[in-house]
Design a protein around this motif. Sequence first.
Motif, PDB file in Angstrom:
ATOM      1  N   LEU A  47       0.834  -1.212   0.000  1.00  0.00           N
ATOM      2  CA  LEU A  47       0.000   0.000   0.000  1.00  0.00           C
ATOM      3  C   LEU A  47       0.866   1.259   0.000  1.00  0.00           C
ATOM      4  O   LEU A  47       0.542   2.238  -0.684  1.00  0.00           O
ATOM      5  CB  LEU A  47      -0.931  -0.005   1.215  1.00  0.00           C
ATOM      6  CG  LEU A  47      -2.132  -0.962   1.149  1.00  0.00           C
ATOM      7  CD1 LEU A  47      -2.854  -0.998   2.489  1.00  0.00           C
ATOM      8  CD2 LEU A  47      -3.094  -0.533   0.041  1.00  0.00           C
ATOM      9  N   SER A  48       1.946   1.231   0.755  1.00  0.00           N
ATOM     10  CA  SER A  48       2.856   2.376   0.788  1.00  0.00           C
ATOM     11  C   SER A  48       3.476   2.617  -0.589  1.00  0.00           C
ATOM     12  O   SER A  48       3.556   3.757  -1.063  1.00  0.00           O
ATOM     13  CB  SER A  48       3.963   2.145   1.823  1.00  0.00           C
ATOM     14  OG  SER A  48       3.424   1.917   3.105  1.00  0.00           O
ATOM     15  N   THR A  49       3.892   1.545  -1.236  1.00  0.00           N
ATOM     16  CA  THR A  49       4.490   1.656  -2.565  1.00  0.00           C
ATOM     17  C   THR A  49       3.478   2.169  -3.576  1.00  0.00           C
ATOM     18  O   THR A  49       3.806   2.996  -4.437  1.00  0.00           O
ATOM     19  CB  THR A  49       5.040   0.285  -3.011  1.00  0.00           C
ATOM     20  OG1 THR A  49       6.025  -0.153  -2.063  1.00  0.00           O
ATOM     21  CG2 THR A  49       5.677   0.366  -4.386  1.00  0.00           C
ATOM     22  N   PHE A  50       2.253   1.678  -3.509  1.00  0.00           N
ATOM     23  CA  PHE A  50       1.181   2.135  -4.398  1.00  0.00           C
ATOM     24  C   PHE A  50       0.941   3.637  -4.232  1.00  0.00           C
ATOM     25  O   PHE A  50       0.800   4.374  -5.214  1.00  0.00           O
ATOM     26  CB  PHE A  50      -0.099   1.355  -4.105  1.00  0.00           C
ATOM     27  CG  PHE A  50      -1.306   1.858  -4.856  1.00  0.00           C
ATOM     28  CD1 PHE A  50      -1.403   1.696  -6.232  1.00  0.00           C
ATOM     29  CD2 PHE A  50      -2.347   2.475  -4.182  1.00  0.00           C
ATOM     30  CE1 PHE A  50      -2.514   2.162  -6.930  1.00  0.00           C
ATOM     31  CE2 PHE A  50      -3.463   2.930  -4.859  1.00  0.00           C
ATOM     32  CZ  PHE A  50      -3.545   2.780  -6.236  1.00  0.00           C
ATOM     33  N   PHE A  51       0.909   4.105  -2.987  1.00  0.00           N
ATOM     34  CA  PHE A  51       0.708   5.531  -2.718  1.00  0.00           C
ATOM     35  C   PHE A  51       1.822   6.367  -3.344  1.00  0.00           C
ATOM     36  O   PHE A  51       1.563   7.396  -3.981  1.00  0.00           O
ATOM     37  CB  PHE A  51       0.653   5.771  -1.203  1.00  0.00           C
ATOM     38  CG  PHE A  51       0.700   7.217  -0.810  1.00  0.00           C
ATOM     39  CD1 PHE A  51      -0.413   8.029  -0.952  1.00  0.00           C
ATOM     40  CD2 PHE A  51       1.875   7.779  -0.320  1.00  0.00           C
ATOM     41  CE1 PHE A  51      -0.355   9.383  -0.613  1.00  0.00           C
ATOM     42  CE2 PHE A  51       1.940   9.112   0.031  1.00  0.00           C
ATOM     43  CZ  PHE A  51       0.812   9.923  -0.120  1.00  0.00           C
ATOM     44  N   ILE A  52       3.066   5.926  -3.190  1.00  0.00           N
ATOM     45  CA  ILE A  52       4.189   6.658  -3.762  1.00  0.00           C
ATOM     46  C   ILE A  52       4.121   6.643  -5.290  1.00  0.00           C
ATOM     47  O   ILE A  52       4.458   7.626  -5.960  1.00  0.00           O
ATOM     48  CB  ILE A  52       5.525   6.065  -3.278  1.00  0.00           C
ATOM     49  CG1 ILE A  52       5.704   6.325  -1.787  1.00  0.00           C
ATOM     50  CG2 ILE A  52       6.711   6.637  -4.053  1.00  0.00           C
ATOM     51  CD1 ILE A  52       5.749   7.803  -1.418  1.00  0.00           C
ATOM     52  N   LEU A  54       1.379   6.624  -7.179  1.00  0.00           N
ATOM     53  CA  LEU A  54       0.392   7.624  -7.591  1.00  0.00           C
ATOM     54  C   LEU A  54       0.930   9.042  -7.399  1.00  0.00           C
ATOM     55  O   LEU A  54       0.729   9.920  -8.247  1.00  0.00           O
ATOM     56  CB  LEU A  54      -0.895   7.449  -6.787  1.00  0.00           C
ATOM     57  CG  LEU A  54      -1.737   6.207  -7.089  1.00  0.00           C
ATOM     58  CD1 LEU A  54      -3.003   6.206  -6.228  1.00  0.00           C
ATOM     59  CD2 LEU A  54      -2.115   6.147  -8.562  1.00  0.00           C
ATOM     60  N   LEU A  55       1.617   9.277  -6.280  1.00  0.00           N
ATOM     61  CA  LEU A  55       2.173  10.598  -6.008  1.00  0.00           C
ATOM     62  C   LEU A  55       3.225  10.972  -7.046  1.00  0.00           C
ATOM     63  O   LEU A  55       3.262  12.109  -7.548  1.00  0.00           O
ATOM     64  CB  LEU A  55       2.790  10.622  -4.605  1.00  0.00           C
ATOM     65  CG  LEU A  55       3.431  11.940  -4.161  1.00  0.00           C
ATOM     66  CD1 LEU A  55       2.389  13.058  -4.114  1.00  0.00           C
ATOM     67  CD2 LEU A  55       4.089  11.778  -2.790  1.00  0.00           C
ATOM     68  N   VAL A 186       2.577   1.191  -9.081  1.00  0.00           N
ATOM     69  CA  VAL A 186       1.113   1.283  -9.018  1.00  0.00           C
ATOM     70  C   VAL A 186       0.452  -0.089  -8.981  1.00  0.00           C
ATOM     71  O   VAL A 186      -0.626  -0.255  -8.399  1.00  0.00           O
ATOM     72  CB  VAL A 186       0.557   2.118 -10.191  1.00  0.00           C
ATOM     73  CG1 VAL A 186       1.049   3.548 -10.100  1.00  0.00           C
ATOM     74  CG2 VAL A 186       0.928   1.516 -11.527  1.00  0.00           C
ATOM     75  N   ILE A 189      -0.833  -2.468  -5.865  1.00  0.00           N
ATOM     76  CA  ILE A 189      -2.183  -2.579  -5.318  1.00  0.00           C
ATOM     77  C   ILE A 189      -2.681  -4.017  -5.392  1.00  0.00           C
ATOM     78  O   ILE A 189      -3.513  -4.437  -4.586  1.00  0.00           O
ATOM     79  CB  ILE A 189      -3.150  -1.626  -6.064  1.00  0.00           C
ATOM     80  CG1 ILE A 189      -4.465  -1.476  -5.298  1.00  0.00           C
ATOM     81  CG2 ILE A 189      -3.373  -2.084  -7.492  1.00  0.00           C
ATOM     82  CD1 ILE A 189      -4.338  -0.868  -3.929  1.00  0.00           C
ATOM     83  N   LEU A 217       7.636   3.161   1.486  1.00  0.00           N
ATOM     84  CA  LEU A 217       7.518   4.547   1.024  1.00  0.00           C
ATOM     85  C   LEU A 217       8.772   5.053   0.310  1.00  0.00           C
ATOM     86  O   LEU A 217       8.683   5.954  -0.531  1.00  0.00           O
ATOM     87  CB  LEU A 217       7.208   5.471   2.206  1.00  0.00           C
ATOM     88  CG  LEU A 217       5.828   5.330   2.838  1.00  0.00           C
ATOM     89  CD1 LEU A 217       5.743   6.164   4.112  1.00  0.00           C
ATOM     90  CD2 LEU A 217       4.726   5.753   1.857  1.00  0.00           C
TER      91      LEU A 217
END
Length: 300
Positions: A47-52, A54-55, A186, A189, A217
């Motif tokens: 989840l942390s990797t997915f957030f990064i 998208l950012l 991405v 997820i 992250l």
Amino acid sequence: MSPSTDAALHRRGLAITGLGGLALSFDIPLIRSAGGEVWSLLAVRSLSTFFIGLLTWFVINRLLRRKISLIPGKAGLVVGLFYGINSCTFLLAVFNTSTANVVFILAFTSMFAALLSWIFLKERPSNATLVTMATMVIGVGLIVQEGLESGHLFGDAMAASSAFLLASAITISRASGRDMALVPLVTAIFPAAVALLLLPTGGFSIAAPQYILFNGLVMIPLAFFCLATGPRFLSAPEVGMFYLLETILAPIWVWLVFAESPTTQTLAGGAILIFALIGHSLWQMHSRAVRAALRPALNR
């Protein structure tokens, strides 16, 4: 593309991919430092990797005004699925066999990539690459010879699956020629969804979540961003060889953090791997420089 430009792109590929391999070497030590249940760690990491991911996409597209796809076409989706399944198999390997077994088996990523490229892309590895890979196998064998354990068939199979999945992702990225830098980020997820479904009844169980958050992250996004960019500049076997930096450096980080001193044999094996990588890179740059110097004469 001029010879000088080609050589410059190759050097850029070596630098980017080397940075990715260095970042990846912190993965197992950070997982061990976090402690906890496998699906909890995988969920937070992914989840942390997915957030990064998208950012990063938002910053590149909206702030820097450079168009980049999250998942470039069907090839990107297939590559993302391979990376996603690899995240699951890798964590299962870490929890079901020894660290030595994991890094030893993952060292065959470059060999799998060479074979897949040879079969599907008709890219025969150069003699220098074949010799380097053979030398690396010797180095890895020295590193883990004393630590190999029997009776961990499932964990060993998961590590072998990870090596094959990584090699497949690298080969497809190389064949497509598309920018896959954000794909492994991405598509994290997918393993995140699997991990959330398999969480224990009591919810997340992580002893020191700050370590797995830092891993997800910072280190994993940096590693996969660089390693997924590598096939744009390097052959699949060359990119695969940089995954071996984890084999070289992870035992050193474990030594520093957990006071597990590496043996003389481990240090010797690491030295062989380092010199093999450096020698291969220097030989490739020398060969390209020679070809660039000879090309004008041949074109007369």
